[in-house]
Design an enzyme around this catalytic site. Structure first.
Site, PDB file in Angstrom:
ATOM      1  N   GLU A   1       0.874  -1.166   0.000  1.00  0.00           N
ATOM      2  CA  GLU A   1       0.000   0.000   0.000  1.00  0.00           C
ATOM      3  C   GLU A   1       0.921   1.228   0.000  1.00  0.00           C
ATOM      4  OE1 GLU A   1      -2.723   0.388   3.317  1.00  0.00           O
ATOM      5  OE2 GLU A   1      -3.442   2.303   2.521  1.00  0.00           O
TER       6      GLU A   1
ATOM      7  N   ARG B   1       5.160 -12.562   9.921  1.00  0.00           N
ATOM      8  CA  ARG B   1       5.878 -11.349   9.542  1.00  0.00           C
ATOM      9  C   ARG B   1       7.200 -11.283  10.280  1.00  0.00           C
ATOM     10  NH1 ARG B   1       1.980  -7.529   9.174  1.00  0.00           N
ATOM     11  NH2 ARG B   1       3.398  -5.800   9.135  1.00  0.00           N
TER      12      ARG B   1
ATOM     13  N   LYS C   1       4.375   0.874   9.858  1.00  0.00           N
ATOM     14  CA  LYS C   1       4.435   2.090   9.045  1.00  0.00           C
ATOM     15  C   LYS C   1       3.902   3.286   9.817  1.00  0.00           C
ATOM     16  CE  LYS C   1       3.180   0.069   4.853  1.00  0.00           C
ATOM     17  NZ  LYS C   1       2.421   0.154   3.627  1.00  0.00           N
TER      18      LYS C   1
HETATM   19  P1  ATP Z   1       0.099  -1.595   7.232  1.00  0.00           P
HETATM   20  O1  ATP Z   1      -0.713  -2.826   7.519  1.00  0.00           O
HETATM   21  O2  ATP Z   1       0.530  -0.798   8.426  1.00  0.00           O
HETATM   22  O3  ATP Z   1      -0.400  -0.789   6.085  1.00  0.00           O
HETATM   23  P2  ATP Z   1       1.952  -3.352   5.997  1.00  0.00           P
HETATM   24  O4  ATP Z   1       3.312  -3.468   6.544  1.00  0.00           O
HETATM   25  O5  ATP Z   1       1.020  -4.492   6.041  1.00  0.00           O
HETATM   26  O6  ATP Z   1       1.465  -2.105   6.728  1.00  0.00           O
HETATM   27  P3  ATP Z   1       1.676  -3.311   3.123  1.00  0.00           P
HETATM   28  O7  ATP Z   1       2.073  -2.232   2.213  1.00  0.00           O
HETATM   29  O8  ATP Z   1       0.272  -3.761   3.130  1.00  0.00           O
HETATM   30  O9  ATP Z   1       2.071  -2.801   4.546  1.00  0.00           O
HETATM   31  O10 ATP Z   1       2.633  -4.545   2.922  1.00  0.00           O
HETATM   32  C1  ATP Z   1       2.947  -5.067   1.648  1.00  0.00           C
HETATM   33  C2  ATP Z   1       3.314  -6.511   1.770  1.00  0.00           C
HETATM   34  O11 ATP Z   1       4.431  -6.669   2.632  1.00  0.00           O
HETATM   35  C3  ATP Z   1       2.192  -7.324   2.355  1.00  0.00           C
HETATM   36  O12 ATP Z   1       2.046  -8.505   1.594  1.00  0.00           O
HETATM   37  C4  ATP Z   1       2.633  -7.610   3.751  1.00  0.00           C
HETATM   38  O13 ATP Z   1       2.108  -8.819   4.183  1.00  0.00           O
HETATM   39  C5  ATP Z   1       4.152  -7.633   3.625  1.00  0.00           C
HETATM   40  N1  ATP Z   1       4.768  -7.247   4.893  1.00  0.00           N
HETATM   41  C6  ATP Z   1       4.559  -6.129   5.592  1.00  0.00           C
HETATM   42  N2  ATP Z   1       5.254  -6.126   6.749  1.00  0.00           N
HETATM   43  C7  ATP Z   1       5.940  -7.285   6.781  1.00  0.00           C
HETATM   44  C8  ATP Z   1       6.839  -7.882   7.720  1.00  0.00           C
HETATM   45  N3  ATP Z   1       7.182  -7.270   8.853  1.00  0.00           N
HETATM   46  N4  ATP Z   1       7.351  -9.087   7.415  1.00  0.00           N
HETATM   47  C9  ATP Z   1       7.028  -9.692   6.274  1.00  0.00           C
HETATM   48  N5  ATP Z   1       6.192  -9.196   5.355  1.00  0.00           N
HETATM   49  C10 ATP Z   1       5.638  -8.004   5.597  1.00  0.00           C
END
Ligand code: ATP
Ligand code: MG
Length: 565
Positions: free
Chosen positions: A37, A263, A273
């Site tokens: 996102e 994660r 974020k």
């Molecule tokens: P938020 O939920 O705060 O918007 P997010 O970290 O989930 O943040 P996204 O942009 O939705 O942000 O993440 C993009 C991809 O990265 C998703 O598929 C998510 O599952 C993966 N991702 C995010 N954070 C992690 C993490 N700490 N470890 C592994 N994968 C992650």
């Protein structure tokens, strides 16, 4: 073990994919995607997801898409879109012509919503947010049906079309799936599919005043792109029944398989974020690329290499259970990489002047120095040596403790690539601070040894005073002073655990002359001090270096202790 010798092992995702290929599921195709996102910069957790998705596609000769999941106009921005593309490329991955935006599917998503309404699978609901929460029930109590649930498809169609046309204020209605208000899974209790929001979107402008929810958008986007394996983090496990429900109701081209993994959590830092944005917005750090942050931009600026990050991602692997990875492992991966690649140079961070009294004034000689003992192919360079040099303040003690093998009055040390020197006299200023040392050198010890074989235990780095270039050096420490704020006292904000000494700026450092030509992004090992990277603030007039990592490998130590147990 070095990064290039590492063979990836089997993990549960590879096992699933290999079984699917064997069974000729999806015609044996593997097609993944990375779906960020654009509401912030990417961090090391995203890097793990990028390496996983792009890595699996490469391994199984498949494809991986980059798709912006841009359904939340309020928080998203093109700055983030651009930074995300730059970071994915920098990590070494290529989406070729497969760059997608969920917003490109807004019309299709709308048409699919009409389909759901016509088939009785969705309805327009007028409950307020508070009422919705109340009707939703809890983990132990079933929810209650909304009074709007039995609205006819015709009526819902009419209302939904008018929602799109902008006839109602924000929040007046939502479109909901009609599933089961008594489901033990809260995500299946008639979740919201669309809401009214008058917000400009960074791509579609004001064309839409209704926006689809992520949980509705994601499965459809996956299906439209022909994704085979939709890999996401564990918090979506409970959303999988809805992911499958959406695809089962609609005439989509395929039904991707959602697979969840834990994660990445890293000690001594923050990875949400929201928290990163707060640190940037409130100027706790200097920006998204502050070298203290675990953002990819921050790690890059600090001196991390894509190779080190990819190696790290492979080492931590994928699991089904959340865990905390030690920051020391990430640092270990960088050392492994830079040890092989970084040129060794000499830099004195806190200079102490040394006058070599028996060395001829105005004489300068050039001494050969190897660039990397790990790789003779990297050659040698010439270092100027003269009567006045700088050594590190820490390498001298007037009153040395036992086992101090560096310089002290009457004692001798070896100057790396040069000669032995003995300290004859300590010169102090009027306030009693040491201003310089007077030493004598042994002309027979050139290159670092003598005929008589006398023992000199300490070796110091140095630079010739007349030839040295000045630099500012930024030393970093952990962002947080505790491994995990969640383990600490409840009710405390994570910012209370920010390490007050995470950045130390050292000015007036003296570097060997060859470094005058270094440009931003260049990486070196400063002998005995760590690996350093030229900062983006650096210019030929004012060199600035970041310490990426020290030389002490605490991870290797932890590993050794574990093996000896
Ligand atoms: P938020 O939920 O705060 O918007 P997010 O970290 O989930 O943040 P996204 O942009 O939705 O942000 O993440 C993009 C991809 O990265 C998703 O598929 C998510 O599952 C993966 N991702 C995010 N954070 C992690 C993490 N700490 N470890 C592994 N994968 C992650
Ligand atoms: Mg997310």
């Amino acid at each position: 073990m070095a990064a290039e010798d590492f063979t990836p092992g089997l993990n549960f995702i590879r096992t699933i994919i290999e079984a699917d290929i064997k069974a000729a599921k999806n015609g044996g195709r593997v097609h993944t995607r990375f779906p960020p996102e654009p509401n912030g910069y990417l961090h090391i957790g995203h890097a793990k997801s990028i390496c996983l998705n792009f890595g699996l596609a490469a391994e199984y000769r498949g494809l991986c898409n980059l798709r912006f999941d841009d359904t939340n106009p309020g928080k998203e921005d093109v700055e983030y879109v651009d930074s995300i593309m730059a970071d994915v490329r920098w990590l070494g991955f290529d989406w070729q012509d497969r760059l997608y935006y969920a917003s490109d599917y807004f019309e299709q998503l709308y048409q699919f919503a009409l389909h759901l309404i016509r088939t009785g699978k969705a309805y327009v609901c007028a409950l307020t947010a508070d009422q919705m929460r109340e009707y939703r029930g809890t983990l132990t109590d079933p929810g209650k049906n909304s009074p709007c649930r039995d609205r006819s498809p015709e009526e819902s169609l009419d209302l939904f079309q008018r929602m799109r046309a902008g006839e109602f204020p924000d929040g007046a209605y939502v479109l909901r799936a009609r599933i089961d208000m008594a489901s033990p899974n809260l995500n299946m209790r008639d979740p919201v599919l669309y809401r009214i929001r008058r917000e400009s979107h960074h791509r579609t402008g004001d064309r839409w005043c209704i926006y689809p929810m992520y949980d509705y958008t994601h499965p459809i986007s996956d299906a439209l792109e022909g994704i085979t394996h939709s890999i996401c983090t564990l918090e979506f496990e409970d959303h999988r029944p809805f992911y499958d429900w959406v695809l089962d109701q609609l005439p989509v081209p395929c039904h991707p398989q959602q697979i969840e993994f834990a994660r990445l959590n890293l000690s001594y830092t923050v990875m949400s974020k929201r928290k990163l944005l707060e640190l940037v917005d409130k100027a706790y750090v200097r920006g998204w690329d502050d070298p203290r942050l675990p953002t990819i931009a921050g790690l890059r600026r600090r001196g991390y290499t894509p190779e080190a990050i990819r190696y790290f991602a492979e080492l931590v692997g994928v699991a089904k259970r959340e865990s905390m990875v030690d920051m020391a492992l990430l640092e270990h991966c960088l050392r492994e990489d830079l040890n092989r690649r970084a040129r060794r140079v000499m830099a004195v961070l806190r200079p102490l002047k040394v006058v070599i009294t028996n060395y001829p004034e105005h004489q300068v000689e050039e001494l050969a120095a190897e660039n990397n003992p790990e790789d003779p192919g990297m050659g040698t360079r010439k270092l100027p040596f003269s009567r006045e040099i700088y050594i590190e303040q820490d390498d001298f003690r007037e009153d040395p403790p036992k086992k101090f093998f560096r310089l002290s009055p009457g004692k001798e040390i070896r100057l790396k690539h040069a000669y032995y020197i003995r300290c004859d006299q300590v010169v102090k200023d009027t306030s009693g601070n040491i201003s310089e040392l007077r030493c004598s050198y042994d002309p027979d010890s050139r290159g670092g040894g003598t005929q008589d074989g006398r023992k000199v235990l300490g070796t110091s780095h140095w630079v010739s005073a007349a030839h040295a270039v000045d630099a500012e050096v930024r030393l970093y420490d952990k962002l947080l002073s505790v491994p995990d704020p969640a383990d600490e006292k409840e009710g405390k904000d994570f910012k209370e655990y920010l390490n007050p000494v995470s950045l130390e700026i050292v000015k007036g450092c003296k570097l060997e002359p060859g470094l005058a030509a270094a440009s931003p992004g260049d990486r070196f090992q400063f002998l005995r001090q760590g690996y350093f990277c030229v900062d983006s603030d650096s210019s030929p007039e004012q060199l600035v270096f970041n310490r990426a990592v020290t030389l002490r490998d605490s991870w290797a130590k932890i590993e050794k202790a574990r093996q000896n147990k």
